[in-house]
Design an enzyme around this catalytic site. Structure first.
Site, PDB file in Angstrom:
ATOM      1  N   GLU A   1       0.854  -1.183   0.000  1.00 38.38           N
ATOM      2  CA  GLU A   1       0.000   0.000   0.000  1.00 38.38           C
ATOM      3  C   GLU A   1       0.898   1.244   0.000  1.00 38.38           C
ATOM      4  O   GLU A   1       1.882   1.299   0.753  1.00 38.38           O
ATOM      5  CB  GLU A   1      -0.891   0.011   1.241  1.00 38.38           C
ATOM      6  CG  GLU A   1      -2.027  -0.992   1.215  1.00 38.38           C
ATOM      7  CD  GLU A   1      -3.246  -0.473   0.470  1.00 38.38           C
ATOM      8  OE1 GLU A   1      -3.138   0.572  -0.185  1.00 38.38           O
ATOM      9  OE2 GLU A   1      -4.299  -1.119   0.552  1.00 38.38           O
TER      10      GLU A   1
ATOM     11  N   GLU B   1     -18.763  -1.645  -8.265  1.00 36.01           N
ATOM     12  CA  GLU B   1     -17.863  -2.535  -7.546  1.00 36.01           C
ATOM     13  C   GLU B   1     -18.563  -3.250  -6.393  1.00 36.01           C
ATOM     14  O   GLU B   1     -18.066  -4.255  -5.882  1.00 36.01           O
ATOM     15  CB  GLU B   1     -16.632  -1.781  -7.039  1.00 36.01           C
ATOM     16  CG  GLU B   1     -16.917  -0.657  -6.069  1.00 36.01           C
ATOM     17  CD  GLU B   1     -15.638  -0.045  -5.504  1.00 36.01           C
ATOM     18  OE1 GLU B   1     -14.549  -0.565  -5.787  1.00 36.01           O
ATOM     19  OE2 GLU B   1     -15.737   0.951  -4.774  1.00 36.01           O
TER      20      GLU B   1
ATOM     21  N   ARG C   1     -16.927  -1.113   2.736  1.00 34.04           N
ATOM     22  CA  ARG C   1     -16.047  -2.063   2.067  1.00 34.04           C
ATOM     23  C   ARG C   1     -16.900  -3.092   1.329  1.00 34.04           C
ATOM     24  O   ARG C   1     -18.061  -3.325   1.660  1.00 34.04           O
ATOM     25  CB  ARG C   1     -15.147  -2.779   3.092  1.00 34.04           C
ATOM     26  CG  ARG C   1     -14.271  -1.847   3.931  1.00 34.04           C
ATOM     27  CD  ARG C   1     -13.150  -1.222   3.119  1.00 34.04           C
ATOM     28  NE  ARG C   1     -12.254  -2.216   2.548  1.00 34.04           N
ATOM     29  CZ  ARG C   1     -11.219  -2.764   3.210  1.00 34.04           C
ATOM     30  NH1 ARG C   1     -10.995  -2.438   4.472  1.00 34.04           N
ATOM     31  NH2 ARG C   1     -10.431  -3.633   2.622  1.00 34.04           N
ATOM     32  N   LEU C   2     -16.302  -3.735   0.353  1.00 31.84           N
ATOM     33  CA  LEU C   2     -17.020  -4.731  -0.420  1.00 31.84           C
ATOM     34  C   LEU C   2     -17.062  -6.058   0.314  1.00 31.84           C
ATOM     35  O   LEU C   2     -16.219  -6.347   1.171  1.00 31.84           O
ATOM     36  CB  LEU C   2     -16.357  -4.906  -1.782  1.00 31.84           C
ATOM     37  CG  LEU C   2     -16.150  -3.617  -2.587  1.00 31.84           C
ATOM     38  CD1 LEU C   2     -15.513  -3.929  -3.925  1.00 31.84           C
ATOM     39  CD2 LEU C   2     -17.461  -2.875  -2.773  1.00 31.84           C
TER      40      LEU C   2
ATOM     41  N   TRP D   1     -16.260  -9.696   0.086  1.00 30.81           N
ATOM     42  CA  TRP D   1     -15.292 -10.370  -0.768  1.00 30.81           C
ATOM     43  C   TRP D   1     -15.685 -11.830  -1.027  1.00 30.81           C
ATOM     44  O   TRP D   1     -14.995 -12.770  -0.630  1.00 30.81           O
ATOM     45  CB  TRP D   1     -13.905 -10.269  -0.149  1.00 30.81           C
ATOM     46  CG  TRP D   1     -13.376  -8.857  -0.115  1.00 30.81           C
ATOM     47  CD1 TRP D   1     -14.059  -7.709  -0.379  1.00 30.81           C
ATOM     48  CD2 TRP D   1     -12.044  -8.456   0.193  1.00 30.81           C
ATOM     49  NE1 TRP D   1     -13.243  -6.616  -0.251  1.00 30.81           N
ATOM     50  CE2 TRP D   1     -12.001  -7.045   0.099  1.00 30.81           C
ATOM     51  CE3 TRP D   1     -10.889  -9.143   0.548  1.00 30.81           C
ATOM     52  CZ2 TRP D   1     -10.841  -6.322   0.345  1.00 30.81           C
ATOM     53  CZ3 TRP D   1      -9.728  -8.426   0.792  1.00 30.81           C
ATOM     54  CH2 TRP D   1      -9.704  -7.025   0.687  1.00 30.81           C
TER      55      TRP D   1
ATOM     56  N   ASP E   1      -8.296  -5.878  -8.101  1.00 31.77           N
ATOM     57  CA  ASP E   1      -7.677  -5.117  -7.020  1.00 31.77           C
ATOM     58  C   ASP E   1      -6.634  -5.943  -6.261  1.00 31.77           C
ATOM     59  O   ASP E   1      -6.535  -7.163  -6.402  1.00 31.77           O
ATOM     60  CB  ASP E   1      -8.757  -4.640  -6.061  1.00 31.77           C
ATOM     61  CG  ASP E   1      -8.377  -3.380  -5.307  1.00 31.77           C
ATOM     62  OD1 ASP E   1      -7.268  -2.863  -5.523  1.00 31.77           O
ATOM     63  OD2 ASP E   1      -9.198  -2.908  -4.492  1.00 31.77           O
TER      64      ASP E   1
ATOM     65  N   GLU F   1      -0.805  -6.818  -3.690  1.00 31.00           N
ATOM     66  CA  GLU F   1       0.394  -6.411  -2.965  1.00 31.00           C
ATOM     67  C   GLU F   1       0.416  -6.889  -1.523  1.00 31.00           C
ATOM     68  O   GLU F   1       1.343  -6.573  -0.777  1.00 31.00           O
ATOM     69  CB  GLU F   1       0.552  -4.889  -3.002  1.00 31.00           C
ATOM     70  CG  GLU F   1      -0.593  -4.091  -2.410  1.00 31.00           C
ATOM     71  CD  GLU F   1      -1.761  -3.931  -3.346  1.00 31.00           C
ATOM     72  OE1 GLU F   1      -1.736  -3.022  -4.182  1.00 31.00           O
ATOM     73  OE2 GLU F   1      -2.713  -4.715  -3.233  1.00 31.00           O
TER      74      GLU F   1
ATOM     75  N   ARG G   1      -3.889  -1.982  -9.934  1.00 31.62           N
ATOM     76  CA  ARG G   1      -2.984  -0.998  -9.337  1.00 31.62           C
ATOM     77  C   ARG G   1      -1.661  -1.639  -8.961  1.00 31.62           C
ATOM     78  O   ARG G   1      -0.618  -0.987  -8.956  1.00 31.62           O
ATOM     79  CB  ARG G   1      -3.611  -0.367  -8.099  1.00 31.62           C
ATOM     80  CG  ARG G   1      -3.809  -1.343  -6.939  1.00 31.62           C
ATOM     81  CD  ARG G   1      -4.387  -0.688  -5.711  1.00 31.62           C
ATOM     82  NE  ARG G   1      -4.410  -1.612  -4.579  1.00 31.62           N
ATOM     83  CZ  ARG G   1      -4.833  -1.294  -3.363  1.00 31.62           C
ATOM     84  NH1 ARG G   1      -5.272  -0.076  -3.131  1.00 31.62           N
ATOM     85  NH2 ARG G   1      -4.820  -2.171  -2.390  1.00 31.62           N
TER      86      ARG G   1
ATOM     87  N   ASP H   1      -5.130   4.483  -4.910  1.00 24.34           N
ATOM     88  CA  ASP H   1      -6.096   5.172  -4.045  1.00 24.34           C
ATOM     89  C   ASP H   1      -5.581   6.534  -3.598  1.00 24.34           C
ATOM     90  O   ASP H   1      -5.152   6.717  -2.458  1.00 24.34           O
ATOM     91  CB  ASP H   1      -6.406   4.311  -2.825  1.00 24.34           C
ATOM     92  CG  ASP H   1      -7.041   2.983  -3.207  1.00 24.34           C
ATOM     93  OD1 ASP H   1      -7.567   2.875  -4.324  1.00 24.34           O
ATOM     94  OD2 ASP H   1      -7.004   2.055  -2.379  1.00 24.34           O
TER      95      ASP H   1
ATOM     96  N   HIS I   1     -15.274   7.232  -9.523  1.00 22.95           N
ATOM     97  CA  HIS I   1     -15.266   6.395  -8.319  1.00 22.95           C
ATOM     98  C   HIS I   1     -15.947   7.181  -7.214  1.00 22.95           C
ATOM     99  O   HIS I   1     -15.712   8.375  -7.059  1.00 22.95           O
ATOM    100  CB  HIS I   1     -13.838   6.039  -7.915  1.00 22.95           C
ATOM    101  CG  HIS I   1     -13.741   4.836  -7.022  1.00 22.95           C
ATOM    102  ND1 HIS I   1     -14.506   4.684  -5.887  1.00 22.95           N
ATOM    103  CD2 HIS I   1     -12.960   3.728  -7.100  1.00 22.95           C
ATOM    104  CE1 HIS I   1     -14.191   3.537  -5.302  1.00 22.95           C
ATOM    105  NE2 HIS I   1     -13.270   2.929  -6.024  1.00 22.95           N
TER     106      HIS I   1
END
Length: 669
Positions: free
Chosen positions: A139, A274, A287-288, A290, A393, A396, A443, A460, A525
């Site tokens: 991040e 999303e 938040r989504l 998942w 998404d 990382e 990203r 972001d 977004h």
């Protein structure tokens, strides 16, 4: 390539440039041992290294086709190099003769005033000269500036403030103003140190497989060589040119809101929801959920909705990442099949805390797990539903205390993880014959992501004009990533991260839309806190302004289509540093606040608040026409122009073959 041997040393020249110069008193290579400590917290890594030993390899001996290096003539060789190449390309292969070596430092010849660019996707500094850049996917952080209040707050709250060098997409590749490029083939933690006048120092926490070098007469040739090396993206899908991708995460209400955009004259190519898989509320914001299948409660009759949009020429886009939440329905299926990465000391599934919910890490080093995710999750649950694009998404977050099916150490797999993730997405798209039509954007990245990922996005950003995390950083991101083989780049219009009472303003949204109209893809977004932040469709002035910018984007579609084809053929990015076409103008080497949109348009977005005019540098070697006034300016000078909303500073080359198209931009209403 010229490899010259001297007493106890050697020199490597490439294309007339000295790259390495080794002598006993000025060694090129150092080896050693270190003990690293790496701890992850929500994608942010605290990394420390205790250097147990670092020694110079002063003695070089040539035997056959290898160079053997040791600390002295009386000491045994501990490292061997094999150097192959031709006049313009070279590769230096490394062989550790001492298994205890786990650190290596390499010094490359540097010249005073040299500029260096690349490093993957850098957000703060395009020209990396004078700074050190650790290369580890993570991040980027909030604010990314230790002198600011917002970064201090983020560090204090969750160690998430970041710094100038942190990036989702690092890559150990750079381009030098001496007109050569260098790539380190390794997935280990590494760092580029450009702080010394006489040399650049490369640090790697492993013995790299090799260093690759290219020398070319022009910067554009170097970019094309790197694109050949890492892979090219297909042209943008035809449907993208029809307008903006509208980002909404408002459940079924998103479809009604989309009509408001259309009624306002917005040119629309896609609707991106999303939240198609559902939402959960956390302290960070919405938040989504998942669990990658459509949520019928939030999006009833979604297949029919998608088909109806497609009949109107509008594509539906979604979201996916490589993790599965423990409270979702896909998790038990993957758990039963053994598709998750494990804890180091047991067969228990390793769980990652993503901020108030836990997830399993699908192990992409397990071919069966990789194929399952590509086919069952992406192809069946998304593509077969009619979804034609998505944000792929993360990538990382791979922890370093995890056990993988391949047996590879997680410290060496961490940087490689985004590439494996991109490959899974590309495989799913190819399985349905939709390469070049369906599109996903990422990203996170590392060396080799280029051959799989068709579109980058800048991550972001904070919803502001801040120097290290605001609107201006996406220019730097596009330029740096474009030099190392990523032709297509874009960003969230209006930014994403809203924390500590930092919220969007109408000004920010409008300035961001102005910039986005001159990028490969326009996409909105709602951000991490949609209810606290201004949305495009909530302000009539902002919506009308956005609509006009989308029409300008569509007006430029013939030019963008040409650039897209050129990118697929040559690897040249759509957004280019000024020096790529004006390399004799050294003033352009340090510019990161403006870019060339293809060879003929110069875009200098307004990236500061409360500005009604803007100053841009116009490169020498061309005559430039201000799009809005038609006024002509000689190159080689700074020009200040009015910059009211709706008239971002844009100039075109007077002799461009597309001058008629550019001249009509001002008449788009």
């Amino acid at each position: 390539m010229a490899f010259e041997v001297q007493e106890g040393g050697f020199t490597l020249n490439l294309g007339g440039r000295t790259i390495l110069r080794h002598a006993p008193e000025t060694p090129v290579l150092f080896i050693g041992r270190g003990d690293a400590s790496i701890a992850m917290h929500h994608g942010h890594f605290d990394i420390e290294d205790y250097v147990i030993e670092r020694v110079a390899l002063r003695h070089a001996e040539i035997r056959g086709d290898k160079v053997y290096l040791s600390t002295s003539p009386a000491s045994p060789a501990v490292l061997a190099l094999r150097i192959d190449g031709n006049e313009t390309d070279a590769a230096i292969a490394f062989e550790a003769l001492d298994p205890a070596i786990n650190r290596i430092w390499i010094r490359v010849v540097a010249e005073p005033g040299e500029h260096v660019w690349g490093g993957g996707e850098q957000l703060s500094y395009f020209d990396m000269a004078g700074r050190r850049f650790p290369l580890w996917t993570s991040e980027p952080g909030v604010g990314r500036d230790k002198s600011t209040l917002i970064t201090w707050q983020a560090d204090r709250r969750s160690n998430s403030g970041g710094d100038y060098y942190r990036t989702n997409y690092p890559q150990p590749t750079y381009v030098s103003s001496r007109r050569y490029a260098l790539h380190v083939e390794t997935t280990a933690w590494s760092a580029f140190d450009f702080r010394r006048e006489g040399f650049h120092e490369i640090e790697v926490w492993d013995v790299p497989a090799r260093i690759e070098l290219w020398a070319r007469p022009h910067f554009s040739d170097l970019v094309m060589a790197l694109s050949d090396r890492f892979g090219k993206q297909p042209p943008l899908p035809e449907w993208v040119y029809d307008g903006a991708i509208i980002g909404l995460k408002d459940g079924e209400n998103s479809f009604d809101r989309l009509e408001k955009y259309g009624d306002a004259g917005v040119a629309v190519s896609g609707l991106w929801c999303e939240d198609w898989a559902g939402l959960r509320e956390t302290s960070f914001g919405r938040r989504l959920f998942w669990d990658w299948q459509y949520n019928a409660a939030r999006y009833p009759d979604l297949p029919k909705r998608i088909a109806a949009l497609a009949a109107r020429g509008i594509r539906f886009l979604a979201y996916v990442n490589p993790y599965l939440c423990v409270d979702g329905s896909l998790y038990p299926e993957a758990e039963k099949a053994g598709y998750f990465a494990k804890k180091l000391e047991s067969d228990e599934t390793y769980l990652v805390d993503f901020g108030e919910f836990d997830c399993g890490v699908v192990d992409f080093t397990n071919p069966e797990a990789s194929q399952w995710f590509a086919e069952h999750v992406i192809a069946r649950n998304m593509l077969d539903l009619g979804i034609m694009g998505w944000m792929a998404d993360f990538g990382e977050y791979l922890p370093t205390d995890i056990r993988l099916a391949s047996g590879k150490e997680a410290t060496l797999a961490h940087n490689e993880w985004p590439v494996l993730w991109a490959e899974v997405n590309a495989r799913a798209v190819a399985s349905r014959g939709k390469t070049g039509d369906a599109i996903f954007f990422m990203r996170a990245g590392y060396s080799g992501v280029q051959r799989y990922c068709p579109l980058l996005w800048a991550g972001d950003q904070s919803v502001d004009f801040s120097r290290h995390d605001g609107i201006g950083t996406v220019i730097c991101a596009a330029l740096s990533s474009g030099l190392v083989g990523n032709a297509f780049h874009h960003s969230d219009v209006g930014g994403y991260t809203s924390l500590f009472d930092n919220v969007r303003t109408p000004e920010l949204l409008m300035r961001w839309a102005e910039m986005a109209a001159f990028t490969p893809v326009m996409r909105g977004h709602e951000g991490n806190r949609p209810l606290q932040n201004l949305q495009i469709d909530q302000d009539p002035e902002v919506l009308a302004h956005f609509a006009r910018m989308t029409r300008i984007y569509v007006h430029l579609a013939p030019y963008l289509r040409m650039l897209s084809r050129e990118a697929a053929e040559t690897g040249l990015p759509v957004q280019r540093p000024l020096f790529l076409h004006f390399e004799d103008d050294a003033r352009t080497y340090g510019i990161q606040t403006a870019y060339l949109y293809g060879p003929d348009l110069l875009v200098a977005p307004v990236i500061e608040a409360d500005r009604s005019d803007w100053t841009a540098y116009l490169p020498a070697g061309a005559e430039w026409v201000h799009v809005w006034s038609g006024k002509r300016h000689a190159g080689g000078q700074d020009v200040t122009v009015p910059a009211p909303f709706g008239e971002p500073p844009v100039f075109y080359r007077a002799d461009s073959a597309h001058a008629d198209l550019f001249e009509r931009i001002a008449s788009v209403r």
